[in-house]
Design a protein around this motif. Sequence first.
Motif, PDB file in Angstrom:
ATOM      1  N   TYR A 170       0.810  -1.223   0.000  1.00  0.00           N
ATOM      2  CA  TYR A 170       0.000   0.000   0.000  1.00  0.00           C
ATOM      3  C   TYR A 170       0.841   1.270   0.000  1.00  0.00           C
ATOM      4  O   TYR A 170       0.338   2.345   0.309  1.00  0.00           O
ATOM      5  CB  TYR A 170      -0.934   0.008   1.213  1.00  0.00           C
ATOM      6  N   GLY A 171       2.116   1.147  -0.350  1.00  0.00           N
ATOM      7  CA  GLY A 171       2.979   2.320  -0.353  1.00  0.00           C
ATOM      8  C   GLY A 171       2.584   3.338  -1.411  1.00  0.00           C
ATOM      9  O   GLY A 171       2.108   2.982  -2.492  1.00  0.00           O
ATOM     10  N   GLN A 172       2.782   4.599  -1.083  1.00  0.00           N
ATOM     11  CA  GLN A 172       2.503   5.685  -2.019  1.00  0.00           C
ATOM     12  C   GLN A 172       3.440   5.578  -3.216  1.00  0.00           C
ATOM     13  O   GLN A 172       4.651   5.484  -3.067  1.00  0.00           O
ATOM     14  CB  GLN A 172       2.695   7.038  -1.323  1.00  0.00           C
ATOM     15  N   ALA A 173       2.874   5.572  -4.410  1.00  0.00           N
ATOM     16  CA  ALA A 173       3.699   5.486  -5.614  1.00  0.00           C
ATOM     17  C   ALA A 173       4.549   6.743  -5.757  1.00  0.00           C
ATOM     18  O   ALA A 173       4.104   7.841  -5.412  1.00  0.00           O
ATOM     19  CB  ALA A 173       2.816   5.316  -6.847  1.00  0.00           C
ATOM     20  N   PRO A 174       5.790   6.609  -6.253  1.00  0.00           N
ATOM     21  CA  PRO A 174       6.653   7.789  -6.418  1.00  0.00           C
ATOM     22  C   PRO A 174       6.140   8.700  -7.522  1.00  0.00           C
ATOM     23  O   PRO A 174       5.388   8.285  -8.379  1.00  0.00           O
ATOM     24  CB  PRO A 174       8.011   7.179  -6.775  1.00  0.00           C
TER      25      PRO A 174
END
Length: 213
Positions: free
Chosen positions: A209-213
């Motif tokens: 669920y990490g924020q996309a760069p």
Amino acid sequence: FSFQARLVGCNFHWKQAVFRRVQAVGLTAAYTTDDATRTLLQKVMALPFLPLNEVVPAFQLLRQQSSTPPLDEVNVHTDITCRITIYAYIFQLFAYVETTWINGRTWPVGAWNVYGRSIRTNNCAEGYNHRLTVRAGGKSMGPYQLAALLFREAQLVDMTVRLVNRHLITRRQRQMTRTLQARVFRAWECHRTGDMTTPELLSVCARTYGQAP
């Protein structure tokens, strides 16, 4: 009537609040181009997925890991001066998270923790609000019109509960959502049974669920 309700935050908006601070302190470029920085910050944004009693220790561990610039392991794309600047910005971010979310009184950790929860955003509430707006004709309503609309909605509650209990209506989810949901629930189960450590669980949730760069 006796109502038992618990105020909880939306994980999507929590992550957005933290990421906006990432941008505000000057970490946007590092988040985009530096793998180590992005991994660290994604783990910070994945803290809500940990068991409640492990959120603060995990936060402290992440802060310790980020406290000293690894000058002997300089990224090939980042010189030493830039690396030190990045860690100064990271220090500001951790100070914000600690003050606002770890020790803050407005939103204690339990309010934004989503461990074990299948519904972690306010999408359902926003969808319901949109449905009411459509039924109202997309226009403002006076108190009497609103009361009549809510009364009609209330009459559907018992029927809706029966249909849900009989699995005749279900929540709609996209395939990608179901895939991510299954991945995080498997990780939670592995952690519960001792087959996965807390840092490993945090890494899985950060990648999922990490924020996309």
